[in-house]
Design a protein around this motif. Structure first.
Motif, PDB file in Angstrom:
ATOM      1  N   UNK A  91       0.818  -1.229   0.000  1.00  0.00           N
ATOM      2  CA  UNK A  91       0.000   0.000   0.000  1.00  0.00           C
ATOM      3  C   UNK A  91       0.843   1.267   0.000  1.00  0.00           C
ATOM      4  N   UNK A  92       1.951   1.215   0.743  1.00  0.00           N
ATOM      5  CA  UNK A  92       2.796   2.409   0.822  1.00  0.00           C
ATOM      6  C   UNK A  92       3.325   2.798  -0.562  1.00  0.00           C
ATOM      7  N   UNK A  93       3.698   1.773  -1.357  1.00  0.00           N
ATOM      8  CA  UNK A  93       4.228   2.056  -2.704  1.00  0.00           C
ATOM      9  C   UNK A  93       3.128   2.661  -3.594  1.00  0.00           C
ATOM     10  N   UNK A  94       1.937   2.121  -3.480  1.00  0.00           N
ATOM     11  CA  UNK A  94       0.835   2.647  -4.311  1.00  0.00           C
ATOM     12  C   UNK A  94       0.513   4.082  -3.905  1.00  0.00           C
ATOM     13  N   UNK A  95       0.556   4.308  -2.606  1.00  0.00           N
ATOM     14  CA  UNK A  95       0.266   5.661  -2.121  1.00  0.00           C
ATOM     15  C   UNK A  95       1.299   6.655  -2.656  1.00  0.00           C
ATOM     16  N   UNK A  96       2.583   6.226  -2.578  1.00  0.00           N
ATOM     17  CA  UNK A  96       3.654   7.109  -3.053  1.00  0.00           C
ATOM     18  C   UNK A  96       3.504   7.383  -4.539  1.00  0.00           C
ATOM     19  N   UNK A  97       3.201   6.320  -5.272  1.00  0.00           N
ATOM     20  CA  UNK A  97       3.086   6.479  -6.732  1.00  0.00           C
ATOM     21  C   UNK A  97       2.013   7.508  -7.074  1.00  0.00           C
ATOM     22  N   UNK A  98       0.856   7.424  -6.389  1.00  0.00           N
ATOM     23  CA  UNK A  98      -0.215   8.357  -6.734  1.00  0.00           C
ATOM     24  C   UNK A  98       0.117   9.770  -6.254  1.00  0.00           C
ATOM     25  N   UNK A  99       0.678   9.874  -5.051  1.00  0.00           N
ATOM     26  CA  UNK A  99       1.005  11.205  -4.514  1.00  0.00           C
ATOM     27  C   UNK A  99       2.079  11.888  -5.355  1.00  0.00           C
ATOM     28  N   UNK A 100       3.186  11.178  -5.582  1.00  0.00           N
ATOM     29  CA  UNK A 100       4.277  11.775  -6.360  1.00  0.00           C
ATOM     30  C   UNK A 100       3.869  11.989  -7.808  1.00  0.00           C
ATOM     31  N   UNK A 101       3.050  11.079  -8.318  1.00  0.00           N
ATOM     32  CA  UNK A 101       2.589  11.220  -9.706  1.00  0.00           C
ATOM     33  C   UNK A 101       1.838  12.529  -9.898  1.00  0.00           C
ATOM     34  N   UNK A 102       0.948  12.812  -8.958  1.00  0.00           N
ATOM     35  CA  UNK A 102       0.184  14.065  -9.044  1.00  0.00           C
ATOM     36  C   UNK A 102       1.125  15.264  -8.928  1.00  0.00           C
ATOM     37  N   UNK A 103       2.027  15.204  -7.956  1.00  0.00           N
ATOM     38  CA  UNK A 103       2.926  16.346  -7.749  1.00  0.00           C
ATOM     39  C   UNK A 103       3.849  16.555  -8.936  1.00  0.00           C
ATOM     40  N   UNK A 204      -8.179  22.967 -18.457  1.00  0.00           N
ATOM     41  CA  UNK A 204      -6.857  23.591 -18.499  1.00  0.00           C
ATOM     42  C   UNK A 204      -6.088  23.466 -17.193  1.00  0.00           C
ATOM     43  N   UNK A 205      -6.713  22.872 -16.184  1.00  0.00           N
ATOM     44  CA  UNK A 205      -6.034  22.735 -14.893  1.00  0.00           C
ATOM     45  C   UNK A 205      -5.028  21.583 -14.986  1.00  0.00           C
ATOM     46  N   UNK A 206      -3.758  21.876 -14.656  1.00  0.00           N
ATOM     47  CA  UNK A 206      -2.683  20.871 -14.812  1.00  0.00           C
ATOM     48  C   UNK A 206      -2.988  19.601 -14.023  1.00  0.00           C
ATOM     49  N   UNK A 207      -3.568  19.757 -12.826  1.00  0.00           N
ATOM     50  CA  UNK A 207      -3.827  18.583 -11.970  1.00  0.00           C
ATOM     51  C   UNK A 207      -4.719  17.563 -12.677  1.00  0.00           C
ATOM     52  N   UNK A 208      -5.531  18.064 -13.599  1.00  0.00           N
ATOM     53  CA  UNK A 208      -6.474  17.157 -14.275  1.00  0.00           C
ATOM     54  C   UNK A 208      -5.837  16.338 -15.394  1.00  0.00           C
ATOM     55  N   UNK A 209      -4.548  16.580 -15.634  1.00  0.00           N
ATOM     56  CA  UNK A 209      -3.858  15.748 -16.643  1.00  0.00           C
ATOM     57  C   UNK A 209      -3.396  14.436 -16.010  1.00  0.00           C
ATOM     58  N   UNK A 210      -3.370  14.405 -14.681  1.00  0.00           N
ATOM     59  CA  UNK A 210      -2.865  13.208 -13.988  1.00  0.00           C
ATOM     60  C   UNK A 210      -3.862  12.056 -14.082  1.00  0.00           C
ATOM     61  N   UNK A 214      -3.775   1.525 -12.226  1.00  0.00           N
ATOM     62  CA  UNK A 214      -4.527   0.461 -11.568  1.00  0.00           C
ATOM     63  C   UNK A 214      -3.725  -0.833 -11.592  1.00  0.00           C
ATOM     64  N   UNK A 215      -3.887  -1.625 -10.556  1.00  0.00           N
ATOM     65  CA  UNK A 215      -3.284  -2.950 -10.474  1.00  0.00           C
ATOM     66  C   UNK A 215      -4.037  -3.851 -11.460  1.00  0.00           C
ATOM     67  N   UNK A 216      -3.322  -4.741 -12.132  1.00  0.00           N
ATOM     68  CA  UNK A 216      -3.960  -5.643 -13.111  1.00  0.00           C
ATOM     69  C   UNK A 216      -4.832  -6.668 -12.394  1.00  0.00           C
ATOM     70  N   UNK A 217      -5.868  -7.101 -13.068  1.00  0.00           N
ATOM     71  CA  UNK A 217      -6.831  -8.057 -12.478  1.00  0.00           C
ATOM     72  C   UNK A 217      -6.100  -9.277 -11.893  1.00  0.00           C
TER      73      UNK A 217
END
Ligand SMILES: Cc1cc2nc3c(=O)[nH]c(=O)nc-3n(C[C@H](O)[C@H](O)[C@H](O)COP(=O)(O)O)c2cc1C
Length: 225
Positions: A91-103, A204-210, A214-217
């Motif tokens: 979970x920690x890795x997934x959390x980091x991926x989404x947080x850093x991905x957005x930033x 036009x909001x940059x955040x919305x490009x993120x 998803x984990x594969x089935x």
């Protein structure tokens, strides 16, 4: 039967939008979304959801109060733990991926506390959405009702897509339940679950490009045949 493609499109075009246009949302549209969402299943049909629709001047005032608490770094008084107290793999890795991905999408560098805090503060501006839905539940209800609640919330977000609207579910606002309850006159027997910001996406909001991955089935499902 509803065609799979229609259902899939509604689900797959739902994503957390973090930048909305100031364009207002018609009150009848909100009622329509809530009405269709109320078809969510719930154990013994107890329908544990209570929704507070906040818009216009009331939305701006609530936003200012929450932002004030956040900017003053008031300690959270949240009424339930949303996240695990101890983070661990995977979970920690997934959390980091989404947080850093957005930033990363926003050009916020690791360690830039000022910029990260400003982005987090956008939660309390409801990302510019003209409508915020606040969700509460009676505190004596059990985990099963919270399960029901999630289905209701997802229904709202999917139904919004059918009206050309977008959403962002937000647990962040539940950090300051006392601010919300005091302002909206919600009783102490209620727990603030979360909010959903609702409106038209600002393309036009940059955040919305993120886009969150998803984990594969095959990585989360086992088939027993
Ligand atoms: C109950 C709930 C609470 C959430 N709280 C927040 C929040 O406070 N702020 C935020 O920006 N996103 C929040 N999110 C959005 C998640 O980060 C997002 O759903 C996840 O990264 C997957 O991305 P997607 O929704 O775009 O598919 C929340 C999601 C859920 C389901």
């Amino acid at each position: 039967m509803v065609e799979f493609d229609i259902v899939a499109k509604a689900m797959q075009t739902r994503r957390s939008v973090r930048g909305f246009l100031p364009k207002p949302v018609d009150i009848d549209t909100i009622s329509k979304i809530l009405s269709v969402a109320s078809y969510a299943p719930s154990g013994s049909n107890i329908q544990p959801w209570q929704v507070h629709v906040v818009m216009g001047k009331r939305r701006d005032e609530l936003s200012n109060l929450l932002l004030g608490a956040f900017n003053k770094q008031e300690p959270s008084t949240r009424e339930y733990e949303y996240y695990p107290v101890r983070w661990r793999t995977p979970y920690i890795e997934r959390r980091r991926e989404s947080g850093w991905g957005l930033y990363q999408t926003l050009g916020i560098k690791k360690g830039d506390r000022q910029a990260s805090s400003e982005q987090h503060g956008m939660n309390f501006k409801f990302f510019g959405a003209p409508v915020v839905l606040i969700f509460t539940i009676d505190s004596d209800l059990e985990k099963g009702s919270w399960l029901d609640y999630g289905m209701f919330l997802q229904n709202i977000m999917v139904a919004a897509r059918g009206c050309g609207l977008h959403t962002c579910p937000q647990a962040a606002v539940a950090n300051y339940p006392q601010v919300i309850k005091r302002y909206l006159g919600i009783g102490e027997e209620q727990v603030v679950v979360c909010a959903i910001s609702l409106g038209y996406e600002d393309p036009d909001c940059a955040a919305n490009q993120f886009r969150a991955s998803r984990v594969a089935v095959d990585d989360f499902a086992k088939f027993y045949v």
